[in-house]
Design an enzyme around this catalytic site. Structure first.
Site, PDB file in Angstrom:
ATOM      1  CG  HIS A   1      -2.696  -2.846  11.016  1.00 29.70           C
ATOM      2  ND1 HIS A   1      -1.411  -3.137  11.433  1.00 29.70           N
ATOM      3  CD2 HIS A   1      -2.699  -3.032   9.664  1.00 29.70           C
ATOM      4  CE1 HIS A   1      -0.676  -3.469  10.383  1.00 29.70           C
ATOM      5  NE2 HIS A   1      -1.438  -3.419   9.299  1.00 29.70           N
ATOM      6  CD  GLU A   2      -6.154  -2.803   7.434  1.00 34.23           C
ATOM      7  OE1 GLU A   2      -5.836  -2.074   6.474  1.00 34.23           O
ATOM      8  OE2 GLU A   2      -5.624  -3.907   7.638  1.00 34.23           O
TER       9      GLU A   2
ATOM     10  CG  HIS B   1      -2.172   0.607   5.960  1.00 37.27           C
ATOM     11  ND1 HIS B   1      -0.817   0.665   5.729  1.00 37.27           N
ATOM     12  CD2 HIS B   1      -2.422  -0.671   6.370  1.00 37.27           C
ATOM     13  CE1 HIS B   1      -0.268  -0.513   5.992  1.00 37.27           C
ATOM     14  NE2 HIS B   1      -1.216  -1.328   6.389  1.00 37.27           N
TER      15      HIS B   1
ATOM     16  CG  HIS C   1       1.504   6.376   4.948  1.00 33.77           C
ATOM     17  ND1 HIS C   1       2.295   5.271   4.733  1.00 33.77           N
ATOM     18  CD2 HIS C   1       2.281   7.442   4.632  1.00 33.77           C
ATOM     19  CE1 HIS C   1       3.488   5.659   4.319  1.00 33.77           C
ATOM     20  NE2 HIS C   1       3.509   6.964   4.243  1.00 33.77           N
TER      21      HIS C   1
END
Length: 762
Positions: free
Chosen positions: A544-545, A548, A551
């Site tokens: 999940h991290e 980010h 991105h």
């Protein structure tokens, strides 16, 4: 003292510290560079014999300061001197901007972004240090400097001269939207931020706005603290009423005397009680006691909600939700509600089947000859038992068995992420040298992210292990975002003490600031010298991290204010949630789940079984989230200003309609809903992005989740824009549905009606 280590690279054995290993790796890499760096990546996270970094002086080199910022080599005065330097530079740019006789929107926006970059490059760094640094004195210095700059930032947010300059320049450059759409978007964002701060109000209203905003912030912090630190409430229950309950749980409880037991009802302990207690009447008592609220607690929340509504009215909005959603994909509260209603309808049939199956379990356990009601306090108990029954069908595939954790060493998972990104985007992680003073703890590892042309695209600092004083949970911090550089912005970086000789990349004859990311997790480090092994929840956190982080690294924009994750709240989770879908896909499994020290992958049957068990309650979990998002919309509507507003009655109505439990009793569970502070009117965002991620994953990656073509399409449609393009246009391009490009009510309705297509473990 140098840490000595034995590292095997192919057939060569190398003795030395991390820096020596990296140097020898580079020589060796002429032969097998990619394979060597791939293996080294795994080892720097798994081999505790390797000196992850050396904070002491090395070869006469003095400390470079945190994140290679020379101001921060001085722990005593460096933070404040850096803040003062940033402040002076900002004020000089502002003075120049206000005196400059130009109404060219592109020039004005560029200078606004320069101011923003000067502030964010420093204040974001300070914020990170406050959360992660183990030295309390350093944290105190960072907080002092943070407060100094935060005061300046608040002043700038209400600076009428800057507001008028920006507003006038956008009005005087009507073609900007077509000639430089990125500048236009950035300018509009700055303008909206100004107006949200009440800068365009006449004097008396502006003073009221400032006062009311301050009051609201104070009430919000008080509510948040109460919701996170609720005092434990106990029920005293006779031992006879706990017959059939989990014996381990019962033995763990305090005993009033030999015949009575005290059961906690609040928070995690209360949830464990609902999972463990067999008597449905006792479960009801636990639920009701744990969800009581005092008059003072309810009034605090009501005051907080009213204060936000009053702030919104001062800037001409009918509700706080209307104010919050102006710049979001949803755009308006009614669109959020319609999305949630359609998603609830889509979820209803499978939800009814699950609730009926759980009611049948209750009937069987209680030996009844009729189907009993299935109540909200039954959910945790029977869901846990249903999942356990699925696990028991194939106990050898249970991933909670200790042996399976040995497939998930930290190094193996990060190596797997690097291999995944190599397949999707042509990016790879390469261990990087760490200079003395550059990092804040010996646990920290640094990697450079390279593209296929061997250009550095970003830098990631991994701080993955729990320690005293470190912020809870997991988080992604953008220390510095990407932006296009000119001579002035390059000089700014040098003035702020950053080592930009190694922080610039060139693309199409343009220079860009390299994004610097830090990932914080709180994994429990193994004892001794063994690698640290993760469970599947930890692996999910890393995936999940890293969504980010990608991105931030691939979100290349001209302006830093919209780079990477600086985008709409209801769009920002999409890249991280789609990573969870990758994690749950059998084709990706061999990349990150391999037995300790080998290339033997975890059997795919284990992942499939785990997915099946976890997804068995997914519709229940989704419905719960829909209900909470609806309550969030209710609490940020204009109804909170009605003198007759009664929060518990209103919440009960929403709960009965949207939770799946039509007979749910009045309960003040919302007093524990801490996200009402941090995600005011935007709690729907995670659900919304989950639906978007599922649709995009199904469209692009269902056939081949390792497809470079699909990865490039996702990068070009979603990741590269940051917040510089309408997220609806991004989604429309990824899904090849042009009708979505303009967003609005119809687009929200369509997305809600689609539901969640792909399946994720979580």
């Amino acid at each position: 003292m140098q840490v000595r280590t034995l590292l095997t690279l192919g057939k060569k054995k190398v003795i030395g510290n991390r820096q020596c290993i990296l140097s020898l790796y580079r020589k060796y890499s002429n032969v097998q560079s990619r394979k060597a760096e791939d293996q080294l990546l795994r080892q720097i996270f798994d081999d505790q014999n390797i000196a992850v970094n050396q904070i002491t002086k090395r070869n006469g080199i003095q400390g470079v300061g945190l994140f290679r910022n020379h101001f921060l080599s001085d722990k005593d005065t460096g933070f404040l001197r850096l803040a003062e330097t940033a402040s002076e530079k900002c004020k000089a740019v502002i003075e120049d901007l206000l005196l400059e006789d130009t109404e060219d929107g592109s020039i004005v926006v560029s200078k606004f972004d320069r101011i923003s970059n000067l502030l964010c490059s420093v204040i974001d760094l300070f914020e990170f240090v406050r959360c992660a640094h183990p030295d309390k004195m350093v944290v105190m210095k960072a907080e002092e400097a943070y407060s100094y700059l935060f005061e300046l930032m608040n002043t700038l947010n209400t600076h009428q001269g800057l507001y008028e300059k920006l507003k006038c320049s956008l009005q005087q450059t009507p073609t900007l939207k077509d000639t430089d759409p990125e500048a236009y978007t950035v300018g509009r964002v700055f303008l909206q931020d100004f107006e949200k701060s009440g800068v365009n109000l006449e004097s008396s209203k502006r003073n009221s706005f400032v006062k009311k905003s301050s009051e609201s912030a104070t009430l919000g912090r008080a509510f948040f603290n109460n919701s996170m630190n609720r005092p434990q409430r106990y029920l005293t229950i006779s031992k006879q009423r706990l017959a059939g309950s989990d014996p381990y749980f019962v033995r763990s409880l305090s005993k009033n005397d030999k015949n009575f037991i005290m059961i906690p009802t609040v928070g995690y302990e209360g949830t464990q009680a609902l999972i463990s207690v067999a008597n449905p009447d006792v479960r009801k008592e636990i639920y009701m006691e744990g969800h009581k609220g005092t008059v003072e607690e309810v009034e605090l929340l009501n005051s907080y909600l009213r204060s936000k509504a009053e702030v919104a009215k001062l800037v001409g909005k009918s509700s706080f939700a209307d104010l919050q959603l102006i710049d979001k994909m949803a755009n308006a509260p009614k669109h959020v509600v319609e999305f949630l209603e359609n998603l609830s309808l889509k979820n209803s049939s499978v939800l009814k089947k699950i609730l009926n199956n759980l009611a049948l379990m209750k009937k069987k356990e209680l030996n009844l000859n009729f189907l009993p009601s299935f109540d909200v306090w039954d959910r945790e108990y029977y869901t846990a038992r249903y999942k356990q029954s699925l696990i028991n069908q194939k106990p050898s595939l249970n991933p909670s068995i200790t042996n399976y954790r040995r497939f998930f060493s930290v190094g193996t998972v990060i190596q797997g992420l690097s291999r995944l990104f190599s397949s999707l985007y042509g990016l790879r992680f390469v261990p990087a040298d760490i200079s003395p003073g550059e990092v804040w703890h010996p646990d920290v590892n640094k990697v450079n992210v390279y593209n296929e042309n061997d250009h550095v695209m970003g830098v990631i600092y991994f701080d993955l292990f729990a320690r005293t004083g470190k912020t809870d949970g997991a988080a992604h911090f953008t220390i510095r975002s990407s932006r296009e550089l000119d001579l002035t912005s390059f000089d700014d970086s040098i003035s702020l003490g950053f080592d930009d000789a190694t922080n610039i990349r060139v693309k199409d004859n343009k220079r860009y600031q390299i994004p610097v990311i830090s990932l914080l997790c709180n994994f429990v480090r193994s004892s001794g010298m063994d690698p640290t092994f993760l469970d599947l929840w930890d692996v999910k956190t890393l995936f999940h991290e890293m969504g980010h982080a990608m991105h931030s690294i691939l979100g290349h924009t001209k302006y830093q204010n919209l780079a990477g994750t600086r985008c709409a709240t209801d769009f920002v989770e999409l890249p991280s949630i789609i990573m969870e879908f990758f994690m749950s896909n059998p084709a990706v499994l061999p990349l990150y789940a391999r037995y300790e020290g080998t290339e033997i992958p975890l059997p795919v049957q284990v992942l499939n079984h785990h997915n099946m068990v976890e997804n068995s309650s997914a519709p229940l979990d989704l419905q719960s989230q829909i209900c909470m998002a609806m309550v969030d919309q209710l609490f940020h509507s204009k109804v909170v200003l009605d003198p007759s507003f009664n929060s518990i009655d209103e919440v009960t109505n929403v709960t009965r309609k949207f939770s799946g439990f039509e007979s749910a009793p009045p309960a003040a569970w919302y007093l524990q809903f801490s996200h009402l502070y941090g995600y005011s009117a935007t709690y729907y965002s995670y659900i919304f992005d989950t639906v978007l991620a599922s649709l995009i994953f199904s469209k692009l990656f269902a056939g081949n989740p390792l497809s470079r073509e699909a990865g490039e399409k996702f990068r070009k449609a979603i990741l590269r824009w940051g917040g510089s393009r309408s997220p609806w246009e991004c989604v429309a391009e990824a899904l090849e549905q042009p009708i979505l490009a303009t967003g609005g009510e119809e687009a929200m309705r369509r997305i809600g009606s689609e539901g969640i297509k792909a399946t994720s473990t979580f």
